[in-house]
Scaffold this active site. Structure first.
Site, short mmCIF file in Angstrom:
data_model
loop_
_atom_site.label_atom_id
_atom_site.label_comp_id
_atom_site.label_asym_id
_atom_site.label_seq_id
_atom_site.Cartn_x
_atom_site.Cartn_y
_atom_site.Cartn_z
N LYS A 110 0.86 -1.19 0.00
CA LYS A 110 0.00 0.00 0.00
C LYS A 110 0.89 1.23 0.00
CE LYS A 110 -4.45 0.77 0.16
NZ LYS A 110 -5.42 -0.15 -0.46
N GLY A 222 -23.97 3.97 0.87
CA GLY A 222 -23.02 4.45 -0.14
C GLY A 222 -23.53 4.15 -1.54
N GLY A 224 -21.57 5.23 -4.35
CA GLY A 224 -20.45 5.58 -5.23
C GLY A 224 -20.16 4.42 -6.14
N ASN A 225 -18.91 4.26 -6.54
CA ASN A 225 -18.56 3.18 -7.47
C ASN A 225 -19.00 1.82 -6.91
OD1 ASN A 225 -16.45 0.92 -8.06
ND2 ASN A 225 -16.43 2.24 -9.85
N GLY A 227 -20.93 1.00 -4.10
CA GLY A 227 -22.33 0.90 -3.69
C GLY A 227 -23.27 0.80 -4.88
N TYR A 228 -23.02 1.63 -5.90
CA TYR A 228 -23.93 1.60 -7.05
C TYR A 228 -23.84 0.27 -7.79
CZ TYR A 228 -26.07 2.10 -11.54
OH TYR A 228 -26.85 1.85 -12.63
P1 NAD Z 1 -16.67 6.42 -3.90
O1 NAD Z 1 -15.97 7.66 -3.50
O2 NAD Z 1 -16.96 6.17 -5.33
O3 NAD Z 1 -18.10 6.35 -3.16
C1 NAD Z 1 -18.29 6.58 -1.81
C2 NAD Z 1 -19.77 6.81 -1.56
O4 NAD Z 1 -19.98 6.94 -0.17
C3 NAD Z 1 -20.35 8.07 -2.19
O5 NAD Z 1 -21.61 7.77 -2.71
C4 NAD Z 1 -20.55 9.01 -1.01
O6 NAD Z 1 -21.61 9.90 -1.22
C5 NAD Z 1 -20.87 8.01 0.05
N1 NAD Z 1 -20.66 8.51 1.40
C6 NAD Z 1 -19.72 9.36 1.87
N2 NAD Z 1 -19.94 9.57 3.18
C7 NAD Z 1 -20.99 8.84 3.53
C8 NAD Z 1 -21.69 8.63 4.73
N3 NAD Z 1 -21.34 9.24 5.86
N4 NAD Z 1 -22.74 7.79 4.72
C9 NAD Z 1 -23.12 7.16 3.59
N5 NAD Z 1 -22.51 7.32 2.43
C10 NAD Z 1 -21.47 8.15 2.41
O7 NAD Z 1 -15.84 5.23 -3.24
P2 NAD Z 1 -15.86 3.70 -3.66
O8 NAD Z 1 -14.80 3.44 -4.66
O9 NAD Z 1 -17.25 3.31 -3.94
O10 NAD Z 1 -15.34 3.01 -2.30
C11 NAD Z 1 -16.23 2.73 -1.22
C12 NAD Z 1 -15.53 1.82 -0.23
O11 NAD Z 1 -15.15 0.61 -0.87
C13 NAD Z 1 -14.24 2.35 0.40
O12 NAD Z 1 -14.14 1.82 1.70
C14 NAD Z 1 -13.15 1.74 -0.47
O13 NAD Z 1 -11.92 1.66 0.22
C15 NAD Z 1 -13.75 0.37 -0.70
N6 NAD Z 1 -13.21 -0.34 -1.86
C16 NAD Z 1 -13.32 0.19 -3.11
C17 NAD Z 1 -12.85 -0.54 -4.19
C18 NAD Z 1 -13.02 -0.02 -5.60
O14 NAD Z 1 -12.74 -0.78 -6.53
N7 NAD Z 1 -13.51 1.20 -5.80
C19 NAD Z 1 -12.21 -1.77 -4.00
C20 NAD Z 1 -12.11 -2.28 -2.71
C21 NAD Z 1 -12.61 -1.55 -1.64
#
Ligand code: NAD
Length: 421
Positions: A110, A222, A224-225, A227-228
């Site tokens: 990391k 959530g 975002g990427n 959650g959606y």
């Molecule tokens: P992102 O930034 O695309 O989305 C985050 C979402 O969380 C947004 O919709 C935001 O509005 C929402 N959010 C922020 N604060 C919030 C709150 N207090 N309550 C509810 N929702 C809230 O991020 P992501 O890529 O979707 O990542 C989300 C999680 O998944 C993180 O913990 C990340 O480390 C983990 N993750 C992501 C990936 C990946 O491929 N993107 C891979 C492994 C783990």
């Protein structure tokens, strides 16, 4: 607050004590166990770049390379004010476990730069990304350490880093970074991989527990990427998502939500409070979402959202961890006592690193796969990983969380032993 790195070390020690009996050579086990508690190498650099105003500024940068017995180090690079030596060390250990859980041939790493990226211009971000890759060039490479995007970094940042790295070493080496733009060797299917793979785990778990998707309710924190795409694929598989939230709050409908429509409306209205108003649906706070009486609660936004403070209010029967570390160690103990099943993050969100692995494979082959091929291979890996953890949990009479950690540690130790002393 307990130090994150110390916490991870404590967890690893506990897990190691559960498998100690499987290793007759106690001296060897002790040696390899102690190696697993710390990164093999920690790189710290001060990166000085020219700001747009002509002045110079120095930023602290890190890369923690935990263990490479199973293959090159692999892990993201984040740009965040909270980046620290301890944070990258802890996250690199978790990456070793994640790669081992899904059986991809990588160790864990990391990296990060301690900055608030919002305070830098696009050009300053480019300079800083390039400075990082240049400074790290002796320690990374397709067969050494393969970084990827993480918090506040994206395919653009990977493109800058690739350019700086290739310039430094004088050859094309796209397999040095994953999460690149398609035009520079990125993989199809990467964007939705993490969410899609989480939905595959849900489907496998539901089959095992004989849950009928149509009547299995979900609340997803959530949008975002992760959650959606999780919500999209879970609802495509027939599961009923009754609540979804963004940072403002949660939208709720007993009848289930139409996920693509929700995204369109969120893009139109801005946030879920306005979408709820437009649809005449209930609007809840994010805290309320976490305590809904659903079958599966899916934290997919932030770390440490289920803590000792709110864990007693959780009514879901299962928690599927899509975010990294959404349940704190203390809360996890309470969930266990309440017999609430936790499907662990190192399994559920491993789809991202798995497709990163496919990207690396394609780069090494000098060939690109179709999206169908990517999805097919992703599905095979996720289903196999779930099955292995499920069986191991049954045999060892432990929960999924412990089973995933133990299986991962055993795989890493096996590779270390095979390499000899
Ligand atoms: P992102 O930034 O695309 O989305 C985050 C979402 O969380 C947004 O919709 C935001 O509005 C929402 N959010 C922020 N604060 C919030 C709150 N207090 N309550 C509810 N929702 C809230 O991020 P992501 O890529 O979707 O990542 C989300 C999680 O998944 C993180 O913990 C990340 O480390 C983990 N993750 C992501 C990936 C990946 O491929 N993107 C891979 C492994 C783990």
């Amino acid at each position: 607050m307990v130090n994150f790195f110390i916490n991870v070390q404590k967890q690893i020690k506990e897990d190691l004590s559960l498998i100690e009996g499987d290793y007759p050579d106690k001296v060897l086990f002790k040696k390899f166990s102690s190696e697993l508690l710390n990164p093999k190498r920690l790189i710290k650099k001060n990166l000085t770049i020219k700001l747009d105003n002509g002045k110079k500024k120095t930023f602290q940068a890190f890369r923690s390379q935990h263990n490479d017995a199973r293959g090159p180090f692999k892990g993201g690079i984040r740009f965040h004010p909270n980046v620290s030596e301890d944070e990258v060390k802890a996250l690199s250990i978790l990456m070793s476990l994640k790669c081992a859980v899904v059986g991809i041939p990588y160790g864990g790493a990391k990296g990060g730069i301690k900055i608030n990226p919002k305070e830098l211009s696009a050009l300053e971000i480019e300079r800083l990304s390039k400075a990082y890759a240049k400074a790290l060039a002796p320690y990374i490479g397709p067969w050494v350490d393969v970084p990827a995007p993480d918090v506040n970094t994206d395919e653009k940042v990977m493109a800058y880093m690739l350019e700086a790295y290739e310039k430094e070493v004088g050859i094309h080496a796209p397999g040095t970074f994953t999460g690149k733009p398609i035009a520079l060797g990125g993989s199809l299917g990467r964007t939705e991989a993490t969410g899609k793979a989480g939905a595959i785990i849900l489907e496998e778990y539901a089959k095992e527990k004989k849950l009928k998707p149509k009547v299995t309710t979900l609340a997803v924190q959530g949008f975002g990427n992760v959650g959606y795409w999780f919500s999209y694929h879970a609802s495509k598989l027939g599961f009923k998502i009754v609540s979804a939230s963004d940072s403002v709050g949660a939208i709720y409908s007993e009848k289930g939500l139409d996920i693509p429509k929700l995204l369109t409306l969120k893009e139109k209205h801005g946030d879920f409070s306005k979408v709820a108003k437009a649809l005449k649906f209930k609007f809840l706070s994010n805290d309320e979402l976490l305590t809904l009486p659903v079958d599966v609660l899916v934290p997919a936004a932030l770390e440490a959202v289920i803590t000792e403070k709110n864990v007693f209010l959780v009514k879901a029967k299962t928690i599927l961890e899509m975010a990294n570390g959404p349940v704190t160690t203390e809360a996890y103990k309470t969930l266990k006592e309440k017999a609430i099943v936790v499907l662990p993050d190192i399994l559920c969100n491993a789809g991202g690193v798995t497709v990163s692995y496919f990207e690396w494979v394609q780069n090494l082959q000098g060939y690109s796969w179709t999206e169908e091929k990517v999805n097919e291979e992703l599905s095979k890996i996720m289903k196999k990983a779930f099955r292995e953890i499920h069986e191991y949990a049954k045999v060892k009479k432990v929960d999924y969380h412990v089973a995933a950690n133990l299986l991962a540690l055993k795989r890493i130790i096996e590779a270390m032993i095979l390499r000899g002393l």
